[in-house]
Design a protein around this motif. Structure first.
Motif, PDB file in Angstrom:
ATOM      1  N   LEU A  73       0.833  -1.201   0.000  1.00  0.00           N
ATOM      2  CA  LEU A  73       0.000   0.000   0.000  1.00  0.00           C
ATOM      3  C   LEU A  73       0.870   1.254   0.000  1.00  0.00           C
ATOM      4  CD1 LEU A  73      -2.825   1.415   0.409  1.00  0.00           C
ATOM      5  CD2 LEU A  73      -2.339   1.280   2.868  1.00  0.00           C
ATOM      6  N   LEU A  74       1.891   1.275   0.843  1.00  0.00           N
ATOM      7  CA  LEU A  74       2.784   2.436   0.909  1.00  0.00           C
ATOM      8  C   LEU A  74       3.578   2.605  -0.388  1.00  0.00           C
ATOM      9  CD1 LEU A  74       4.020   2.007   4.591  1.00  0.00           C
ATOM     10  CD2 LEU A  74       2.429   3.735   3.720  1.00  0.00           C
ATOM     11  N   ASP A  75       3.988   1.478  -0.982  1.00  0.00           N
ATOM     12  CA  ASP A  75       4.681   1.549  -2.273  1.00  0.00           C
ATOM     13  C   ASP A  75       3.768   2.136  -3.348  1.00  0.00           C
ATOM     14  OD1 ASP A  75       6.947   0.476  -1.181  1.00  0.00           O
ATOM     15  OD2 ASP A  75       6.596  -1.559  -1.900  1.00  0.00           O
ATOM     16  N   ALA A  76       2.505   1.696  -3.352  1.00  0.00           N
ATOM     17  CA  ALA A  76       1.543   2.208  -4.328  1.00  0.00           C
ATOM     18  C   ALA A  76       1.320   3.703  -4.136  1.00  0.00           C
ATOM     19  CB  ALA A  76       0.211   1.460  -4.204  1.00  0.00           C
ATOM     20  N   PHE A  77       1.211   4.137  -2.885  1.00  0.00           N
ATOM     21  CA  PHE A  77       1.000   5.563  -2.593  1.00  0.00           C
ATOM     22  C   PHE A  77       2.179   6.392  -3.088  1.00  0.00           C
ATOM     23  CE2 PHE A  77       1.581   9.198   0.287  1.00  0.00           C
ATOM     24  CZ  PHE A  77       0.415   9.893   0.003  1.00  0.00           C
ATOM     25  N   MET A  78       3.403   5.946  -2.811  1.00  0.00           N
ATOM     26  CA  MET A  78       4.576   6.711  -3.237  1.00  0.00           C
ATOM     27  C   MET A  78       4.703   6.732  -4.756  1.00  0.00           C
ATOM     28  SD  MET A  78       7.574   6.120  -0.384  1.00  0.00           S
ATOM     29  CE  MET A  78       7.475   4.327  -0.311  1.00  0.00           C
ATOM     30  N   SER A  79       4.302   5.643  -5.410  1.00  0.00           N
ATOM     31  CA  SER A  79       4.330   5.615  -6.869  1.00  0.00           C
ATOM     32  C   SER A  79       3.347   6.638  -7.438  1.00  0.00           C
ATOM     33  CB  SER A  79       3.977   4.204  -7.355  1.00  0.00           C
ATOM     34  OG  SER A  79       3.855   4.172  -8.756  1.00  0.00           O
ATOM     35  N   CYS A  80       2.154   6.692  -6.855  1.00  0.00           N
ATOM     36  CA  CYS A  80       1.151   7.655  -7.319  1.00  0.00           C
ATOM     37  C   CYS A  80       1.592   9.089  -7.027  1.00  0.00           C
ATOM     38  CB  CYS A  80      -0.192   7.372  -6.644  1.00  0.00           C
ATOM     39  SG  CYS A  80      -0.963   5.813  -7.141  1.00  0.00           S
ATOM     40  N   GLU A  81       2.260   9.282  -5.880  1.00  0.00           N
ATOM     41  CA  GLU A  81       2.724  10.623  -5.531  1.00  0.00           C
ATOM     42  C   GLU A  81       3.779  11.115  -6.519  1.00  0.00           C
ATOM     43  OE1 GLU A  81       3.847  14.152  -3.741  1.00  0.00           O
ATOM     44  OE2 GLU A  81       5.280  12.563  -4.211  1.00  0.00           O
ATOM     45  N   ASP A 109      -2.627  21.603   4.202  1.00  0.00           N
ATOM     46  CA  ASP A 109      -2.983  21.373   5.605  1.00  0.00           C
ATOM     47  C   ASP A 109      -3.068  19.873   5.895  1.00  0.00           C
ATOM     48  OD1 ASP A 109      -3.987  22.429   8.232  1.00  0.00           O
ATOM     49  OD2 ASP A 109      -5.724  21.237   7.663  1.00  0.00           O
ATOM     50  N   ARG A 110      -3.602  19.109   4.946  1.00  0.00           N
ATOM     51  CA  ARG A 110      -3.678  17.651   5.140  1.00  0.00           C
ATOM     52  C   ARG A 110      -2.286  17.036   5.207  1.00  0.00           C
ATOM     53  NH1 ARG A 110      -7.849  18.067   1.172  1.00  0.00           N
ATOM     54  NH2 ARG A 110      -9.900  17.977   2.196  1.00  0.00           N
ATOM     55  N   MET A 235      -4.961  13.179  -5.301  1.00  0.00           N
ATOM     56  CA  MET A 235      -3.860  12.932  -4.371  1.00  0.00           C
ATOM     57  C   MET A 235      -4.285  13.201  -2.938  1.00  0.00           C
ATOM     58  SD  MET A 235      -1.063  11.582  -5.164  1.00  0.00           S
ATOM     59  CE  MET A 235      -0.466  10.648  -3.777  1.00  0.00           C
ATOM     60  N   SER A 236      -5.116  14.213  -2.713  1.00  0.00           N
ATOM     61  CA  SER A 236      -5.634  14.478  -1.368  1.00  0.00           C
ATOM     62  C   SER A 236      -6.442  13.291  -0.861  1.00  0.00           C
ATOM     63  CB  SER A 236      -6.509  15.736  -1.364  1.00  0.00           C
ATOM     64  OG  SER A 236      -5.736  16.907  -1.347  1.00  0.00           O
ATOM     65  N   SER A 237      -7.279  12.754  -1.739  1.00  0.00           N
ATOM     66  CA  SER A 237      -8.126  11.622  -1.369  1.00  0.00           C
ATOM     67  C   SER A 237      -7.296  10.387  -1.038  1.00  0.00           C
ATOM     68  CB  SER A 237      -9.106  11.305  -2.499  1.00  0.00           C
ATOM     69  OG  SER A 237      -9.955  12.408  -2.769  1.00  0.00           O
ATOM     70  N   LEU A 238      -6.296  10.117  -1.870  1.00  0.00           N
ATOM     71  CA  LEU A 238      -5.439   8.955  -1.623  1.00  0.00           C
ATOM     72  C   LEU A 238      -4.670   9.112  -0.315  1.00  0.00           C
ATOM     73  CD1 LEU A 238      -3.938   8.231  -5.172  1.00  0.00           C
ATOM     74  CD2 LEU A 238      -5.894   7.129  -4.057  1.00  0.00           C
ATOM     75  N   MET A 239      -4.203  10.331  -0.049  1.00  0.00           N
ATOM     76  CA  MET A 239      -3.453  10.572   1.181  1.00  0.00           C
ATOM     77  C   MET A 239      -4.317  10.295   2.407  1.00  0.00           C
ATOM     78  SD  MET A 239      -1.254  13.945   2.287  1.00  0.00           S
ATOM     79  CE  MET A 239      -2.576  15.056   1.751  1.00  0.00           C
ATOM     80  N   VAL A 240      -5.548  10.769   2.396  1.00  0.00           N
ATOM     81  CA  VAL A 240      -6.447  10.532   3.522  1.00  0.00           C
ATOM     82  C   VAL A 240      -6.742   9.047   3.666  1.00  0.00           C
ATOM     83  CG1 VAL A 240      -8.757  10.946   4.437  1.00  0.00           C
ATOM     84  CG2 VAL A 240      -7.498  12.813   3.361  1.00  0.00           C
ATOM     85  N   MET A 241      -6.995   8.383   2.548  1.00  0.00           N
ATOM     86  CA  MET A 241      -7.323   6.957   2.590  1.00  0.00           C
ATOM     87  C   MET A 241      -6.151   6.139   3.146  1.00  0.00           C
ATOM     88  SD  MET A 241      -6.707   3.973   0.659  1.00  0.00           S
ATOM     89  CE  MET A 241      -7.498   2.370   0.620  1.00  0.00           C
ATOM     90  N   VAL A 242      -4.931   6.460   2.711  1.00  0.00           N
ATOM     91  CA  VAL A 242      -3.752   5.718   3.162  1.00  0.00           C
ATOM     92  C   VAL A 242      -3.467   5.988   4.634  1.00  0.00           C
ATOM     93  CG1 VAL A 242      -1.248   5.495   2.896  1.00  0.00           C
ATOM     94  CG2 VAL A 242      -2.719   5.514   0.877  1.00  0.00           C
ATOM     95  N   MET A 243      -3.569   7.249   5.057  1.00  0.00           N
ATOM     96  CA  MET A 243      -3.334   7.579   6.463  1.00  0.00           C
ATOM     97  C   MET A 243      -4.372   6.910   7.356  1.00  0.00           C
ATOM     98  SD  MET A 243      -0.585   9.273   6.633  1.00  0.00           S
ATOM     99  CE  MET A 243       0.304   9.017   5.088  1.00  0.00           C
ATOM    100  N   TRP A 244      -5.618   6.901   6.920  1.00  0.00           N
ATOM    101  CA  TRP A 244      -6.681   6.216   7.669  1.00  0.00           C
ATOM    102  C   TRP A 244      -6.368   4.733   7.806  1.00  0.00           C
ATOM    103  CZ3 TRP A 244     -10.146   2.429   5.788  1.00  0.00           C
ATOM    104  CH2 TRP A 244     -11.196   2.089   6.647  1.00  0.00           C
ATOM    105  N   THR A 245      -5.922   4.117   6.727  1.00  0.00           N
ATOM    106  CA  THR A 245      -5.604   2.696   6.757  1.00  0.00           C
ATOM    107  C   THR A 245      -4.462   2.404   7.725  1.00  0.00           C
ATOM    108  OG1 THR A 245      -6.320   2.460   4.449  1.00  0.00           O
ATOM    109  CG2 THR A 245      -4.945   0.714   5.345  1.00  0.00           C
TER     110      THR A 245
END
Length: 374
Positions: A73-81, A109-110, A235-245
């Motif tokens: 999940l973290l790898d996917a997030f960094m790839s998208c970022e 802010d997020r 990207m905001s949405s993905l960041m919130v989803m990943v942090m929540w997870t």
């Protein structure tokens, strides 16, 4: 009709060329946006592969919320970022124009809130590692042959501490209030980076709450009309989803109350897999919160608790002829400890990488805004 003069022809030619360039730029932006959405969809769909279930059916599977799945999940997030930054760099002026100009401050802010969450998660992984140590003590004691009363007593003490630790999130931080301190200083971000090895990555305020931090991040996660597919909103949405997870998976400070609604636009191609992941984890979270728990749904932790309860029951009713009854449970607990030994440090390392990536991303966005303003 008067003939077109040389000057008029030159002027019309320049207008035509300018329109062609503008058209090419728009087409390029649309193409890059479409590619970005496809990239997000593909990376998160991979996290929903057939072998990714909520139960570990085979040694090769990576169930949702398992250590290996979290690393993916973290790898996917960094790839998208990384893709997000590439899209933004192509046309930095877009972030200063309506309606995206309203999304950017909210995203910044997020990011600040996400940095605090990363710090809390790294510290939370340390608490999981302590549970691992207690489980290892119990395993070592119960593997003794012949199994003696002394060994069982040692195992029982370790198991008591283990089960208490695994359920600590029911009480930790319950007195906290407020939406949490915003750790915005470069000094704190830098101190996080200087930590190494398996130790913690900094600290958050005693009144800081992981759950309230997540709630604050989702409070205004609503895209202005027509911008559900903008890179900023995605990207905001993905960041919130990943942090929540992460907060759901790893026991963090004051993580009760995480059953929040993430208003992701499921009709968007990029969001479909992320919505499915959120729904699967959300159902598991609801089941745990009904039992009085909050975060800490890492798959290995849940298995550790189930096996720990069985081993505790055995230790309380121990008889010299009953040692064979828990051989399988002891072996499974030992395997979980091995997975944690191999995987927890990897999670901390990736969370640190996400932390530094977000710091860099925030700086780059602020620089783009500065350039647009000048």
């Amino acid at each position: 009709m008067a003939p077109v003069t040389e000057h008029q022809g030159s002027f019309l030619s320049r207008i035509s060329r300018r329109n062609q360039i503008v058209s090419m730029d728009v087409n390029q932006e649309l193409e890059e946006l479409e590619d970005f959405q496809k990239h997000v969809a593909e990376r998160f769909t991979e996290l929903l592969s057939p072998s990714t279930t909520t139960a570990s059916d085979s040694p090769e599977s990576d169930p949702i919320l398992s250590i290996q799945w979290l690393r993916k999940l973290l790898d996917a997030f960094m790839s998208c970022e990384s893709e997000f930054q590439a899209v933004l760099t192509t046309n930095p002026a877009q972030i200063s124009k309506p309606p995206l100009d309203k999304l950017v401050p909210e995203m910044l802010d997020r990011i600040v809130k996400a940095l605090d969450i990363c710090t809390a998660v790294v510290n939370g992984v340390d608490s999981v590692r302590q549970s691992q140590r207690l489980a290892e003590i119990a395993v070592t004691a119960l593997k003794q042959r012949p199994l003696s009363d002394g060994s069982v007593r040692r195992a029982k003490r370790a198991l008591t501490s283990l089960l208490t630790a695994l359920n600590a999130d029911k009480n930790i931080g319950s007195s906290g209030s407020g939406s949490g301190r915003r750790s915005t200083t470069t000094e704190q971000w830098s101190s996080f980076g200087r930590r190494s090895g398996g130790g913690g990555g900094g600290c958050v305020s005693k009144n800081w709450s992981a759950a309230k931090q997540i709630q604050a991040m989702t409070a205004n996660l609503i895209a202005p009309r027509g911008t559900e597919s903008s890179p900023i909103y995605i990207m905001s949405s993905l960041m919130v989803m990943v942090m929540w997870t992460l907060v759901v998976a790893v026991p963090c400070q004051a993580s009760n109350g995480l059953a929040v609604y993430l208003p992701l636009p499921k009709h968007q191609v990029w969001a479909s897999a992320a919505v499915s992941i959120h729904e699967i984890i959300g159902e598991e979270l609801k089941r745990k919160e009904k039992r009085g728990g909050g975060g800490g749904l890492m798959e290995e932790m849940q298995r550790m608790e189930r096996i720990g309860l069985k081993l505790m029951e055995f230790s309380e009713r121990f008889r010299f002829d009953g040692e064979e009854k828990v051989v399988a449970e002891v072996a499974e607990m030992e395997e979980i400890c091995r997975k944690m030994e191999d995987g927890l440090e990897g999670i901390q390392r990736r969370v640190r990488e996400v932390f530094h990536r977000l710091v860099k991303s925030r700086s780059e966005i602020l620089e783009m805004i500065s350039q647009c303003n000048t």
